[in-house]
Design a protein around this motif. Structure first.
Motif, PDB file in Angstrom:
ATOM      1  N   GLN A  71       3.605  -9.086 -12.779  1.00 53.13           N
ATOM      2  CA  GLN A  71       3.556 -10.160 -11.787  1.00 53.13           C
ATOM      3  C   GLN A  71       2.559  -9.870 -10.670  1.00 53.13           C
ATOM      4  N   GLY A  72       1.881  -8.719 -10.756  1.00 50.27           N
ATOM      5  CA  GLY A  72       0.851  -8.391  -9.774  1.00 50.27           C
ATOM      6  C   GLY A  72       1.362  -7.847  -8.463  1.00 50.27           C
ATOM      7  N   LEU A  73       2.624  -7.382  -8.437  1.00 51.32           N
ATOM      8  CA  LEU A  73       3.200  -6.902  -7.191  1.00 51.32           C
ATOM      9  C   LEU A  73       3.096  -5.393  -7.011  1.00 51.32           C
ATOM     10  N   VAL A  74       3.010  -4.645  -8.108  1.00 56.74           N
ATOM     11  CA  VAL A  74       2.943  -3.187  -8.015  1.00 56.74           C
ATOM     12  C   VAL A  74       1.940  -2.646  -9.030  1.00 56.74           C
ATOM     13  N   ASP A  75       1.516  -1.416  -8.789  1.00 60.66           N
ATOM     14  CA  ASP A  75       0.735  -0.655  -9.764  1.00 60.66           C
ATOM     15  C   ASP A  75       1.583   0.527 -10.205  1.00 60.66           C
ATOM     16  N   VAL A  76       1.876   0.617 -11.490  1.00 68.35           N
ATOM     17  CA  VAL A  76       2.624   1.747 -12.029  1.00 68.35           C
ATOM     18  C   VAL A  76       1.625   2.774 -12.541  1.00 68.35           C
ATOM     19  N   ARG A  77       1.696   3.965 -11.984  1.00 62.34           N
ATOM     20  CA  ARG A  77       0.732   5.006 -12.343  1.00 62.34           C
ATOM     21  C   ARG A  77       1.482   6.164 -12.991  1.00 62.34           C
ATOM     22  N   PRO A  78       1.225   6.418 -14.268  1.00 62.17           N
ATOM     23  CA  PRO A  78       1.931   7.488 -14.983  1.00 62.17           C
ATOM     24  C   PRO A  78       1.848   8.817 -14.239  1.00 62.17           C
ATOM     25  N   ARG A  79       3.004   9.441 -14.045  1.00 62.00           N
ATOM     26  CA  ARG A  79       3.140  10.748 -13.391  1.00 62.00           C
ATOM     27  C   ARG A  79       2.777  10.737 -11.910  1.00 62.00           C
ATOM     28  N   GLY A 112       0.787  -1.218   0.000  1.00 67.80           N
ATOM     29  CA  GLY A 112       0.000   0.000   0.000  1.00 67.80           C
ATOM     30  C   GLY A 112       0.822   1.272   0.000  1.00 67.80           C
ATOM     31  N   SER A 113       2.156   1.160   0.106  1.00 71.38           N
ATOM     32  CA  SER A 113       2.994   2.358   0.136  1.00 71.38           C
ATOM     33  C   SER A 113       3.233   2.890  -1.275  1.00 71.38           C
ATOM     34  N   ASP A 114       3.469   4.201  -1.358  1.00 72.18           N
ATOM     35  CA  ASP A 114       3.687   4.874  -2.638  1.00 72.18           C
ATOM     36  C   ASP A 114       5.124   5.350  -2.743  1.00 72.18           C
ATOM     37  N   HIS A 115       5.677   5.233  -3.949  1.00 71.34           N
ATOM     38  CA  HIS A 115       7.072   5.599  -4.153  1.00 71.34           C
ATOM     39  C   HIS A 115       7.257   6.231  -5.525  1.00 71.34           C
ATOM     40  N   LEU A 116       8.206   7.148  -5.601  1.00 69.96           N
ATOM     41  CA  LEU A 116       8.588   7.733  -6.877  1.00 69.96           C
ATOM     42  C   LEU A 116       9.663   6.880  -7.531  1.00 69.96           C
ATOM     43  N   SER A 120      20.354   3.847 -12.207  1.00 72.37           N
ATOM     44  CA  SER A 120      19.690   4.879 -12.991  1.00 72.37           C
ATOM     45  C   SER A 120      18.211   4.542 -13.106  1.00 72.37           C
ATOM     46  N   ARG A 121      17.425   5.494 -13.567  1.00 70.04           N
ATOM     47  CA  ARG A 121      15.984   5.299 -13.595  1.00 70.04           C
ATOM     48  C   ARG A 121      15.526   4.333 -14.687  1.00 70.04           C
ATOM     49  N   THR A 122      16.296   4.203 -15.768  1.00 73.11           N
ATOM     50  CA  THR A 122      15.853   3.356 -16.888  1.00 73.11           C
ATOM     51  C   THR A 122      15.662   1.892 -16.481  1.00 73.11           C
ATOM     52  N   PRO A 123      16.662   1.225 -15.881  1.00 73.42           N
ATOM     53  CA  PRO A 123      16.432  -0.174 -15.484  1.00 73.42           C
ATOM     54  C   PRO A 123      15.363  -0.317 -14.403  1.00 73.42           C
ATOM     55  N   VAL A 124      15.233   0.695 -13.539  1.00 84.05           N
ATOM     56  CA  VAL A 124      14.203   0.646 -12.502  1.00 84.05           C
ATOM     57  C   VAL A 124      12.825   0.725 -13.143  1.00 84.05           C
ATOM     58  N   ARG A 125      12.694   1.610 -14.130  1.00 85.57           N
ATOM     59  CA  ARG A 125      11.414   1.743 -14.837  1.00 85.57           C
ATOM     60  C   ARG A 125      11.052   0.422 -15.519  1.00 85.57           C
ATOM     61  N   GLU A 126      12.024  -0.204 -16.165  1.00 84.36           N
ATOM     62  CA  GLU A 126      11.780  -1.485 -16.839  1.00 84.36           C
ATOM     63  C   GLU A 126      11.419  -2.568 -15.831  1.00 84.36           C
ATOM     64  N   ALA A 127      12.091  -2.559 -14.680  1.00 84.68           N
ATOM     65  CA  ALA A 127      11.820  -3.558 -13.643  1.00 84.68           C
ATOM     66  C   ALA A 127      10.421  -3.402 -13.085  1.00 84.68           C
ATOM     67  N   LEU A 128       9.979  -2.174 -12.905  1.00 87.48           N
ATOM     68  CA  LEU A 128       8.643  -1.928 -12.358  1.00 87.48           C
ATOM     69  C   LEU A 128       7.555  -2.450 -13.291  1.00 87.48           C
ATOM     70  N   ARG A 187       2.837   2.193  -6.716  1.00 82.90           N
ATOM     71  CA  ARG A 187       2.238   1.768  -5.445  1.00 82.90           C
ATOM     72  C   ARG A 187       2.475   0.281  -5.260  1.00 82.90           C
ATOM     73  N   ILE A 188       2.963  -0.093  -4.076  1.00 86.29           N
ATOM     74  CA  ILE A 188       3.132  -1.509  -3.758  1.00 86.29           C
ATOM     75  C   ILE A 188       1.745  -2.083  -3.528  1.00 86.29           C
ATOM     76  N   LYS A 189       1.398  -3.051  -4.318  1.00 83.87           N
ATOM     77  CA  LYS A 189       0.004  -3.484  -4.403  1.00 83.87           C
ATOM     78  C   LYS A 189      -0.446  -4.256  -3.166  1.00 83.87           C
ATOM     79  N   PRO A 190      -1.568  -3.836  -2.557  1.00 86.02           N
ATOM     80  CA  PRO A 190      -2.159  -4.632  -1.474  1.00 86.02           C
ATOM     81  C   PRO A 190      -2.764  -5.922  -2.052  1.00 86.02           C
TER      82      PRO A 190
END
Length: 220
Positions: free
Chosen positions: A55-63, A26-30, A41-49, A67-70
């Motif tokens: 895999q159902g572990l996070v929600d990526v929300r543009p801008r 449920g936590s939010d992160h940039l 760097s942000r590129t591999p992190v973005r690809e990993a997310l 969010r770590i998925k409950p």
């Protein structure tokens, strides 16, 4: 090649942070924050997310960041219903394949390891061996679509189970179920293999969901 390697490393590091609770449900992160935590760097992190979202572990929300998925009891009930049917089909297929004892050796060794870890009250070791048992059962079912769907859901099951692992009694009944299933596979009794595994997964679902509800772990 370097980018792909960095992305894979980011996936594993983020998964570890999620599974250990350092990135709480449920936590939010940039994206920039996570890149700093990983020292990447942000590129591999973005690809990993994006991989973790699949895999159902996070929600990526543009801008808005990630969010770590409950994972609610209702979510787990749906997931287990699907896994129960697919793994039971795999058990039936594996029994019908009439594998040799040598071909079933990994299943047998997983059961032995589960027995050993239970005697030592090593719950994490038991969970690892149990994961390997179920993965091998699905592989022996020899259906690539079943394997793909089960793989997609397995992380969500593992995540919820790790949270409840020390809340439940030692899973001695589970090990007995695994031995009975092994015997059904060894003797080629497809109906028994399907029936026993279906009952086993249904009981496991009921125990897990009751723990989630009892301890109000709706944000797991």
């Amino acid at each position: 090649m370097k980018s792909a390697s960095s992305s894979s490393q980011a996936v594993e590091k983020l998964r570890s942070l999620i599974f250990t609770g350092k990135l709480g449900a449920g936590s939010d992160h940039l994206e920039s924050e996570l890149a700093g935590v990983l020292g990447m760097s942000r590129t591999p992190v973005r690809e990993a997310l994006l991989v973790l979202e699949g895999q159902g572990l996070v929600d990526v929300r543009p801008r808005k960041g990630v969010r770590i998925k409950p994972l609610s009891p209702a979510d787990m009930a749906e997931i287990y219903d699907v896994l129960t049917e697919l793994e039971s089909l795999a058990a039936r297929n594996a029994a019908n394949a009439h594998y040799t004892q040598g071909e079933l050796a990994l299943l047998s060794s997983c059961i032995d390891e589960m027995d050993r870890t239970l005697r030592a009250e090593d719950r994490e070791g038991w969970a690892k061996a149990d994961d390997e048992f179920h993965a091998e059962l699905v592989r022996l079912g020899n259906n690539s679509r079943v394997s793909a769907i089960v793989s997609m859901m397995s992380d969500q099951v593992r995540r919820a189970r790790l949270v409840t692992l020390h809340m439940r009694p030692l899973p001695t009944r589970s090990n007995a179920d695994h031995r009975k299933l092994y015997e059904a596979l060894r003797t080629g009794d497809a109906d028994a293999a399907h029936r026993m595994h279906h009952a086993h997964r249904t009981e496991t679902k009921d125990v897990l969901i009751e723990l989630l509800r009892k301890h109000h772990l709706n944000s797991v």
